[in-house]
Scaffold this motif. Structure first.
Motif, PDB file in Angstrom:
ATOM      1  N   GLY A 245      43.504  39.598  48.439  1.00 37.23           N
ATOM      2  CA  GLY A 245      43.649  40.231  49.741  1.00 37.23           C
ATOM      3  C   GLY A 245      44.124  41.661  49.608  1.00 37.23           C
ATOM      4  O   GLY A 245      43.938  42.300  48.565  1.00 37.23           O
ATOM      5  N   SER A 246      44.747  42.152  50.650  1.00 40.44           N
ATOM      6  CA  SER A 246      45.151  43.556  50.687  1.00 40.44           C
ATOM      7  C   SER A 246      46.283  43.835  49.701  1.00 40.44           C
ATOM      8  O   SER A 246      47.069  42.939  49.354  1.00 40.44           O
ATOM      9  N   THR A 247      46.359  45.089  49.280  1.00 41.38           N
ATOM     10  CA  THR A 247      47.374  45.478  48.317  1.00 41.38           C
ATOM     11  C   THR A 247      48.780  45.284  48.874  1.00 41.38           C
ATOM     12  O   THR A 247      49.670  44.775  48.188  1.00 41.38           O
ATOM     13  N   GLY A 248      48.976  45.658  50.145  1.00 37.74           N
ATOM     14  CA  GLY A 248      50.307  45.541  50.730  1.00 37.74           C
ATOM     15  C   GLY A 248      50.804  44.118  50.782  1.00 37.74           C
ATOM     16  O   GLY A 248      51.934  43.816  50.381  1.00 37.74           O
ATOM     17  N   VAL A 249      49.951  43.208  51.258  1.00 38.38           N
ATOM     18  CA  VAL A 249      50.346  41.800  51.339  1.00 38.38           C
ATOM     19  C   VAL A 249      50.527  41.223  49.937  1.00 38.38           C
ATOM     20  O   VAL A 249      51.475  40.470  49.668  1.00 38.38           O
ATOM     21  N   GLY A 250      49.631  41.587  49.020  1.00 40.25           N
ATOM     22  CA  GLY A 250      49.731  41.081  47.657  1.00 40.25           C
ATOM     23  C   GLY A 250      51.031  41.468  46.984  1.00 40.25           C
ATOM     24  O   GLY A 250      51.675  40.650  46.309  1.00 40.25           O
ATOM     25  N   ARG A 251      51.437  42.710  47.156  1.00 42.53           N
ATOM     26  CA  ARG A 251      52.692  43.159  46.537  1.00 42.53           C
ATOM     27  C   ARG A 251      53.889  42.449  47.147  1.00 42.53           C
ATOM     28  O   ARG A 251      54.854  42.115  46.450  1.00 42.53           O
ATOM     29  N   MET A 252      53.831  42.205  48.459  1.00 41.89           N
ATOM     30  CA  MET A 252      54.926  41.489  49.105  1.00 41.89           C
ATOM     31  C   MET A 252      55.034  40.067  48.560  1.00 41.89           C
ATOM     32  O   MET A 252      56.124  39.596  48.202  1.00 41.89           O
ATOM     33  N   LEU A 253      53.888  39.372  48.461  1.00 42.58           N
ATOM     34  CA  LEU A 253      53.905  38.005  47.962  1.00 42.58           C
ATOM     35  C   LEU A 253      54.300  37.955  46.487  1.00 42.58           C
ATOM     36  O   LEU A 253      55.012  37.045  46.054  1.00 42.58           O
ATOM     37  N   ALA A 254      53.850  38.960  45.711  1.00 41.52           N
ATOM     38  CA  ALA A 254      54.232  39.012  44.287  1.00 41.52           C
ATOM     39  C   ALA A 254      55.741  39.155  44.145  1.00 41.52           C
ATOM     40  O   ALA A 254      56.360  38.537  43.273  1.00 41.52           O
ATOM     41  N   GLY A 255      56.345  39.977  45.022  1.00 45.50           N
ATOM     42  CA  GLY A 255      57.795  40.144  44.987  1.00 45.50           C
ATOM     43  C   GLY A 255      58.524  38.855  45.338  1.00 45.50           C
ATOM     44  O   GLY A 255      59.512  38.490  44.688  1.00 45.50           O
ATOM     45  N   PHE A 264      52.431  34.261  39.554  1.00 47.93           N
ATOM     46  CA  PHE A 264      51.616  34.862  40.613  1.00 47.93           C
ATOM     47  C   PHE A 264      50.371  35.485  39.999  1.00 47.93           C
ATOM     48  O   PHE A 264      50.439  36.164  38.979  1.00 47.93           O
ATOM     49  N   GLN A 265      49.253  35.232  40.648  1.00 50.69           N
ATOM     50  CA  GLN A 265      47.977  35.838  40.265  1.00 50.69           C
ATOM     51  C   GLN A 265      47.451  36.578  41.487  1.00 50.69           C
ATOM     52  O   GLN A 265      47.275  35.975  42.545  1.00 50.69           O
ATOM     53  N   GLY A 266      47.214  37.880  41.347  1.00 51.31           N
ATOM     54  CA  GLY A 266      46.792  38.656  42.499  1.00 51.31           C
ATOM     55  C   GLY A 266      45.582  39.524  42.223  1.00 51.31           C
ATOM     56  O   GLY A 266      45.532  40.230  41.214  1.00 51.31           O
ATOM     57  N   GLU A 267      44.593  39.456  43.102  1.00 49.75           N
ATOM     58  CA  GLU A 267      43.464  40.384  43.079  1.00 49.75           C
ATOM     59  C   GLU A 267      43.549  41.159  44.372  1.00 49.75           C
ATOM     60  O   GLU A 267      43.449  40.598  45.460  1.00 49.75           O
ATOM     61  N   MET A 268      43.762  42.479  44.245  1.00 53.22           N
ATOM     62  CA  MET A 268      44.105  43.272  45.423  1.00 53.22           C
ATOM     63  C   MET A 268      43.090  44.384  45.666  1.00 53.22           C
ATOM     64  O   MET A 268      41.896  44.124  45.694  1.00 53.22           O
ATOM     65  N   GLY A 269      43.535  45.609  45.818  1.00 54.01           N
ATOM     66  CA  GLY A 269      42.665  46.666  46.294  1.00 54.01           C
ATOM     67  C   GLY A 269      41.663  47.172  45.270  1.00 54.01           C
ATOM     68  O   GLY A 269      41.775  46.946  44.065  1.00 54.01           O
ATOM     69  N   GLY A 270      40.673  47.880  45.784  1.00 51.78           N
ATOM     70  CA  GLY A 270      39.693  48.539  44.939  1.00 51.78           C
ATOM     71  C   GLY A 270      39.183  49.792  45.626  1.00 51.78           C
ATOM     72  O   GLY A 270      39.104  49.849  46.857  1.00 51.78           O
ATOM     73  N   LYS A 271      38.883  50.796  44.832  1.00 54.30           N
ATOM     74  CA  LYS A 271      38.239  52.019  45.341  1.00 54.30           C
ATOM     75  C   LYS A 271      37.203  52.406  44.292  1.00 54.30           C
ATOM     76  O   LYS A 271      37.360  53.360  43.536  1.00 54.30           O
ATOM     77  N   ALA A 419      38.848  59.366  52.883  1.00 45.72           N
ATOM     78  CA  ALA A 419      37.674  58.603  52.469  1.00 45.72           C
ATOM     79  C   ALA A 419      37.613  58.434  50.962  1.00 45.72           C
ATOM     80  O   ALA A 419      37.028  57.470  50.465  1.00 45.72           O
ATOM     81  N   TRP A 420      38.200  59.352  50.219  1.00 39.36           N
ATOM     82  CA  TRP A 420      38.198  59.278  48.754  1.00 39.36           C
ATOM     83  C   TRP A 420      39.349  58.431  48.235  1.00 39.36           C
ATOM     84  O   TRP A 420      39.230  57.734  47.237  1.00 39.36           O
ATOM     85  N   ARG A 421      40.453  58.468  48.934  1.00 40.68           N
ATOM     86  CA  ARG A 421      41.693  57.893  48.412  1.00 40.68           C
ATOM     87  C   ARG A 421      41.934  56.456  48.867  1.00 40.68           C
ATOM     88  O   ARG A 421      42.418  55.627  48.111  1.00 40.68           O
ATOM     89  N   GLU A 422      41.619  56.141  50.135  1.00 43.30           N
ATOM     90  CA  GLU A 422      42.022  54.865  50.719  1.00 43.30           C
ATOM     91  C   GLU A 422      40.873  53.852  50.713  1.00 43.30           C
ATOM     92  O   GLU A 422      39.708  54.219  50.867  1.00 43.30           O
ATOM     93  N   GLU A 423      41.220  52.576  50.564  1.00 45.31           N
ATOM     94  CA  GLU A 423      40.234  51.505  50.654  1.00 45.31           C
ATOM     95  C   GLU A 423      39.963  51.231  52.135  1.00 45.31           C
ATOM     96  O   GLU A 423      40.795  50.664  52.839  1.00 45.31           O
TER      97      GLU A 423
END
Length: 521
Positions: A245-255, A264-271, A419-423
């Motif tokens: 899922g999203s990077t923000g939620v993933g980092r919260m759950l990882a913490g 914890f196994q997380g697949e998060m953002g991509g650009k 557009a270049w930086r954010e997913e």
């Protein structure tokens, strides 16, 4: 099938395309039950007035019930021979294959990807289940020599126990399959919380597995808000959590997981970047970049969202790409002639539109924007639709750690454009021009993410150089950035991934732990 199945629920299986919404149910401890929480309606994003499925959501108390049910059956399931566990997956795969057209239509109506993509995703889920169904015939451990006479050293594997699975909306049956299948075949029991925007396809996968003979409590399905994921990771009876899922939620759950010592196994953002060099087959590159950027309306973690083109062929390539986009039809995804459907919700589409506006305000130039359905179909465009968009962006102020001196050629200036930086998770492609191969690789690395990349070149030496230069989990040479096969590792580098990779033999690195056995007669 587990005991306690709701008969009205069974009756809903034969009516995927009917006007009446399919009733939603939770699966807890082998029983299909209604939730005690707020009502939930899954709407067709192409036809917002059409309710595809509806029911009531789970509440936090259901998380506790589900974990207790999974714990109660964990030991017996772990002791079930792996071939028997695999046979359950094989039967579930057959059930999905038999109903692939029906479920593909439901997927298109619920999530918004085209009918062909929806059916293909159901078949991919079946393929994943079949792959892991054969795990009993693969290597199960290792044997080492001992320095002591009369002794052997064995390394065996054991399941973690009760595993939580949290999955996103964009692949509502394939991503859950590639987590749940290895979890189950390696002997774990599962509590699964899917995205609440795609509850029907989640229920369909759980039905297939339940109907294939899983013991009660082995798989539990909780449909409800994101807060259930937090409640799940905080459960004392949880032994591991796999998240996409999203990077923000993933980092919260990882913490949260780390604070309790839960793996914890997380697949998060991509650009993800596609690099088109001057020696590339430009027709092939244009086709593959279009597929990577705009299939599934760009709602893939591996979608191509950045495009880097050698300066000397940039105009020619852009002309080829836009010519293909002119023939790219946007509309109702259940229409077989349509190439791209809506985003998953009107709110998601509004967020993408706002990001495009922000990128333009920051200096991006619109190189292409396709027509909305209203332009071709003569009506008001549903608000969940966003046409394919290509934005050319220039250099901006250095951003973050990537601006450190000496990391890139002097000509390669980092870009701070939205557009270049954010997913953005939509059909938006940000384009930059590169003066050299070195600069193209440096631009591709201008991101905190490292999930996937695509390189288009005829040079084998250049392709080999990219393997060393690009810090990504997946590298495609002369094919689109999206795509994954079940027998090889999947996952990202840098801030795109956390913990062991998914799929293939890599999955057992998360879903099992080793026991080293010193064996003496």
């Amino acid at each position: 099938m587990s005991a306690g199945t709701d008969t009205a629920h069974d009756g809903a299986l034969a009516t995927p395309g009917a006007a009446l919404p399919v009733p939603l149910r939770l699966l807890i401890g082998g029983a299909w039950v209604a939730g005690d929480g707020a009502p939930l309606a899954s709407r067709n994003p192409a036809r917002p007035d059409e309710v595809v499925a509806e029911g009531t959501q789970a509440v936090p108390a259901d998380v506790d019930r589900a974990v207790r049910a999974a714990r109660a059956t964990a030991r017996e399931w772990a002791r079930t021979p792996i071939h028997a566990r695999g046979a359950v997956l094989a039967r579930a795969a057959a059930a999905l294959e038999e109903r692939a057209d029906q479920l593909g239509l439901e997927l298109a109506r619920e999530e918004g990807k085209t009918l062909a993509e929806g059916t293909g995703e159901v078949l991919r889920a079946a393929q994943i289940l079949r792959y892991y169904a054969g795990e009993g015939d693969r290597v199960a451990g290792e044997h080492f020599a001992s320095p002591r006479r009369g002794e052997r050293i064995l390394v065996t594997r054991r399941p973690l126990g009760v595993v939580g699975i949290v999955t996103p909306f964009n692949f509502p049956i394939a991503i859950p399959a590639w987590k749940i299948a290895p979890a189950l075949v390696y002997g774990n029991t599962v509590v699964w919380k899917p995205a609440s925007t795609v509850p029907l396809l989640a229920m369909r996968l759980a039905e297939a597995l339940d109907g294939a003979g899983l013991p009660a409590g082995t798989l539990n399905l909780l449909i409800g808000p994101g807060a259930l994921g937090t409640a799940l990771v905080r459960q004392p009876g949880l032994d591991g959590l796999s998240f996409t899922g999203s990077t923000g939620v993933g980092r919260m759950l990882a913490g949260e997981a780390a604070s309790r010592g839960v793996p914890f196994q997380g697949e998060m953002g991509g650009k993800n970047a596609a690099i088109v060099l001057a020696d590339a087959d430009l027709d092939l590159a244009a086709e593959q970049v279009l597929f990577g950027a705009f299939r599934s309306s760009g709602q893939k973690c591996t979608a191509t969202s950045r495009l880097i083109v050698a300066d000397e062929v940039a105009d020619e390539f852009l002309a080829l790409l836009t010519a293909r986009l002119d023939a790219w039809r946007l509309g109702d995804p259940t229409d077989p002639s349509v190439h791209m459907g809506p985003l998953v919700t009107p709110a998601a589409a509004e967020g993408v539109r706002a990001a495009i506006a922000a990128a333009e305000a920051e200096g991006a130039r619109v190189a292409y924007c396709g027509p909305s359905p209203a332009a071709s179909d003569g009506g008001d465009a549903p608000s969940a639709f966003v046409p394919p968009t290509v934005l050319e962006v220039g250099a901006g102020s250095p951003v973050g750690d990537h601006a450190a001196a000496g990391e890139r050629p002097a000509s390669c200036v980092p870009c701070g454009n939205t557009a270049w930086r954010e997913e953005l998770f939509g059909p938006v492609l940000a384009m930059r021009r590169a003066a050299s191969t070195e600069e193209a690789f440096a631009l591709a690395e201008d991101s905190e993410f490292g999930l996937s990349a695509a390189l288009f070149t005829r040079g084998i030496a250049t392709a080999l150089e990219a393997v060393d230069a690009l810090d990504v989990g997946i590298l495609h040479v002369n094919s689109e950035s999206a795509g994954a096969d079940p027998h090889v590792p999947f996952g990202g580098a840098k801030k795109s991934g956390y913990g062991p990779k998914e799929q293939g033999a890599a999955a057992r690195e998360f879903f099992t732990h080793t026991t080293t056995v010193y064996l003496r007669g």
